[in-house]
Design an enzyme around this catalytic site. Structure first.
Site, PDB file in Angstrom:
ATOM      1  N   PRO A   1      -4.726   0.411  18.709  1.00 44.45           N
ATOM      2  CA  PRO A   1      -4.492  -0.097  17.345  1.00 44.45           C
ATOM      3  C   PRO A   1      -4.482   0.970  16.247  1.00 44.45           C
ATOM      4  CG  PRO A   1      -6.708  -0.637  18.093  1.00 44.45           C
ATOM      5  CD  PRO A   1      -5.998  -0.057  19.275  1.00 44.45           C
TER       6      PRO A   1
ATOM      7  N   TYR B   1       3.706   6.609   9.939  1.00 44.51           N
ATOM      8  CA  TYR B   1       2.898   5.440   9.575  1.00 44.51           C
ATOM      9  C   TYR B   1       3.742   4.368   8.891  1.00 44.51           C
ATOM     10  CZ  TYR B   1      -1.286   2.794   8.559  1.00 44.51           C
ATOM     11  OH  TYR B   1      -2.239   1.806   8.535  1.00 44.51           O
TER      12      TYR B   1
ATOM     13  N   TYR C   1      -9.193   5.508   7.354  1.00 44.96           N
ATOM     14  CA  TYR C   1      -9.348   5.897   8.761  1.00 44.96           C
ATOM     15  C   TYR C   1     -10.346   7.043   8.751  1.00 44.96           C
ATOM     16  CZ  TYR C   1      -5.119   3.266  10.072  1.00 44.96           C
ATOM     17  OH  TYR C   1      -4.188   2.268  10.305  1.00 44.96           O
TER      18      TYR C   1
ATOM     19  N   LYS D   1       0.659  -0.037  15.141  1.00 44.53           N
ATOM     20  CA  LYS D   1       2.050  -0.072  15.586  1.00 44.53           C
ATOM     21  C   LYS D   1       2.393  -1.238  16.515  1.00 44.53           C
ATOM     22  CE  LYS D   1       3.657   3.323  13.292  1.00 44.53           C
ATOM     23  NZ  LYS D   1       3.717   2.690  11.971  1.00 44.53           N
TER      24      LYS D   1
ATOM     25  N   HIS E   1       0.844  -1.197   0.000  1.00 44.00           N
ATOM     26  CA  HIS E   1       0.000   0.000   0.000  1.00 44.00           C
ATOM     27  C   HIS E   1       0.882   1.251   0.000  1.00 44.00           C
ATOM     28  CE1 HIS E   1      -4.129  -1.637   1.459  1.00 44.00           C
ATOM     29  NE2 HIS E   1      -3.597  -2.377   0.540  1.00 44.00           N
TER      30      HIS E   1
HETATM   31  C1  PHB Z   1      -6.268  -4.394  10.756  1.00 44.08           C
HETATM   32  O1  PHB Z   1      -6.308  -4.633   9.535  1.00 44.08           O
HETATM   33  O2  PHB Z   1      -6.599  -5.245  11.583  1.00 44.08           O
HETATM   34  C2  PHB Z   1      -5.815  -3.058  11.202  1.00 44.08           C
HETATM   35  C3  PHB Z   1      -5.250  -2.187  10.292  1.00 44.08           C
HETATM   36  C4  PHB Z   1      -4.826  -0.937  10.690  1.00 44.08           C
HETATM   37  C5  PHB Z   1      -4.963  -0.561  12.015  1.00 44.08           C
HETATM   38  C6  PHB Z   1      -5.498  -1.446  12.941  1.00 44.08           C
HETATM   39  C7  PHB Z   1      -5.938  -2.692  12.535  1.00 44.08           C
HETATM   40  O3  PHB Z   1      -4.574   0.667  12.400  1.00 44.08           O
END
Ligand code: PHB
Ligand code: APR
Length: 389
Positions: free
Chosen positions: A292, A384, A200, A296, A72
């Site tokens: 989450p 990130y 997000y 990280k 990505h």
């Molecule tokens: C996930 O795909 O489980 C996931 C991805 C990004 C995050 C948290 C969880 O920030």
């Protein structure tokens, strides 16, 4: 039994350390409390920074990951119907890799099968001893028999609820903690992801995240109070709530289906200092937890493993203990930066129960600044994709 490094915990941290040590001919034994199937049934995040990708390749486990992963080059931040594309590649020259933590762990368990006895599962009463001496050892019970492993060092990779951290005397240990007044309700569904990149999203109804594992497996989350019960969330209720938090065109495009997993997880930031005591070295969730938001958790564990692995190689190959002496300080410097970033993402994108109108306007200003400033986008992107080791 004798080994060079006894590793408590067979999650990704412990298994990765053992696998890396093996490439240098350094002996280790991993002691895991649960069964392999139990460990592999845990669903965790799926975003790997380049550092973690590099460690998997260094461990000789790049093949399946490189074949099955998705790269990505960016992500979308959505707020109140607007969208901010964050171009990781253009802003930092780096990308992230989508490959589930479960797959990472499976590859590590599969690799361990080549060396019977290197990873022992279903070990009870694992207990390290004499960590402040130069002859530490670990005892445990397996198949009803108490066993002892003498070793040079112990790696505490036994997660947040493990025993390793508790071995550091309370007066030598300082713990920093923040719990957030909400959790994430997450589902896994065999449907195509709504968008090719992660979204997000922050909205007046709270945070939502659209993530994925592959073209037909999506991972979605909505922020919810920790008082919610998963039984009260039918799939329809979940999809409705998710749609209401996304920009309209994504909400309309979303393909829904039955969930194959559903759960609520709390959000917490936690750091234990120091990460070393005598001959014990803490790694991963045993020493620190992040919420989450920003993915990280595994990546911060990976940087600990990188530092500890290199310090052990320096010790065994060059008889130089400097890396081991400096481990806690080096690891914590990077951990705190990941803590800061995860806290920032969480704070900016979630709704808090006690938020004032002023707080809401500040959050909005933060999003508008991110939208309008390439410098702000670069800060997000740099964190990130992962800070350098
Ligand atoms: C996930 O795909 O489980 C996931 C991805 C990004 C995050 C948290 C969880 O920030
Ligand atoms: N004895 C032996 N094993 C133990 C003990 C114990 N007393 N206590 C816990 N364990 C095992 C757990 O069963 C688990 O398999 O230690 C392992 C720790 O694994 P994780 O919790 O996955 O922690 P870690 O390996 O540091 O992984 C880092 O990345 O995405 C994040 O939080 C997520 O798990 C993830 C982490």
């Amino acid at each position: 039994m004798r080994t060079q490094v006894a590793i408590i915990g067979g999650g990704p941290s412990g298994l990765l350390l053992s696998q890396l040590l093996r490439t240098k001919g350094i002996a280790s034994v991993v002691l895991e409390r649960r069964s392999r199937d139990y460990v592999l049934s845990r669903i965790r995040a799926g975003i790997l920074e380049r550092g973690m990708v590099g460690l998997m390749r260094q461990a000789g486990l790049g093949e399946r990951m490189d074949k099955e992963c998705y790269v990505h080059d960016g992500t979308l931040i959505a707020f109140d119907g607007e969208e901010i594309p964050i171009d990781f590649k253009g802003l930092t020259g780096h990308s992230v890799t989508v490959y589930g933590q479960t797959e990472v762990t499976r590859d590590l368990y599969d690799a361990a099968e080549a060396d019977p006895g290197r990873v022992l599962t279903e070990c009870d009463e694992v207990m390290p001893h004499d960590l402040d001496s130069d002859k530490p050892y670990v005892t445990f019970v397996k198949d009803g028999q108490t066993q002892r492993i003498d070793c040079d060092y112990v790696a505490g990779c036994d997660g947040f609820h493990g025993i390793s951290r508790q071995m550091i005397p309370a007066e030598k240990r300082r713990e920093y903690e923040k719990t957030y007044p909400f959790g994430w309700l997450g589902i896994l569904s065999e449907t195509p992801p709504v968008h090719e990149e992660l979204i997000y999203a922050t909205s007046q109804r709270g945070f939502a995240l659209c993530s994925m594992r592959n073209e037909n497996l999506s991972r979605y989350f909505v922020q919810c109070p920790m008082t919610e019960k998963v039984e009260d969330w039918s799939d329809d209720r979940f999809w409705d709530e998710l749609r209401r938090r996304l920009p309209a065109h994504h909400a309309e495009a979303m393909v829904t289906g039955p969930s194959i997993e559903k759960g609520i997880a709390p959000l917490r930031s936690f750091v234990c200092e120091p990460m070393r005591w005598g001959r014990l070295f803490l790694c991963g969730d045993a020493a620190h937890i992040v919420p989450p938001t920003g993915a990280k958790g595994l990546n911060t564990a990976a940087s600990d493993i990188h530092y500890l692995f290199n310090a052990l190689v320096q010790f065994y190959e060059e008889a130089d203990a400097e890396g081991l002496e400096r481990y806690s300080e080096t690891a914590l410097t990077r951990v705190w930066k990941a803590e800061r970033f995860s806290w920032w993402m969480t704070t900016q994108l979630h709704r808090f129960p006690d938020q004032t109108d002023f707080d809401l306007r500040i959050q909005r200003a933060e999003m508008e600044f991110l939208r309008d400033s390439e410098a702000a986008q670069k800060v997000l992107a740099e964190n990130y994709v992962g800070l350098p080791y």
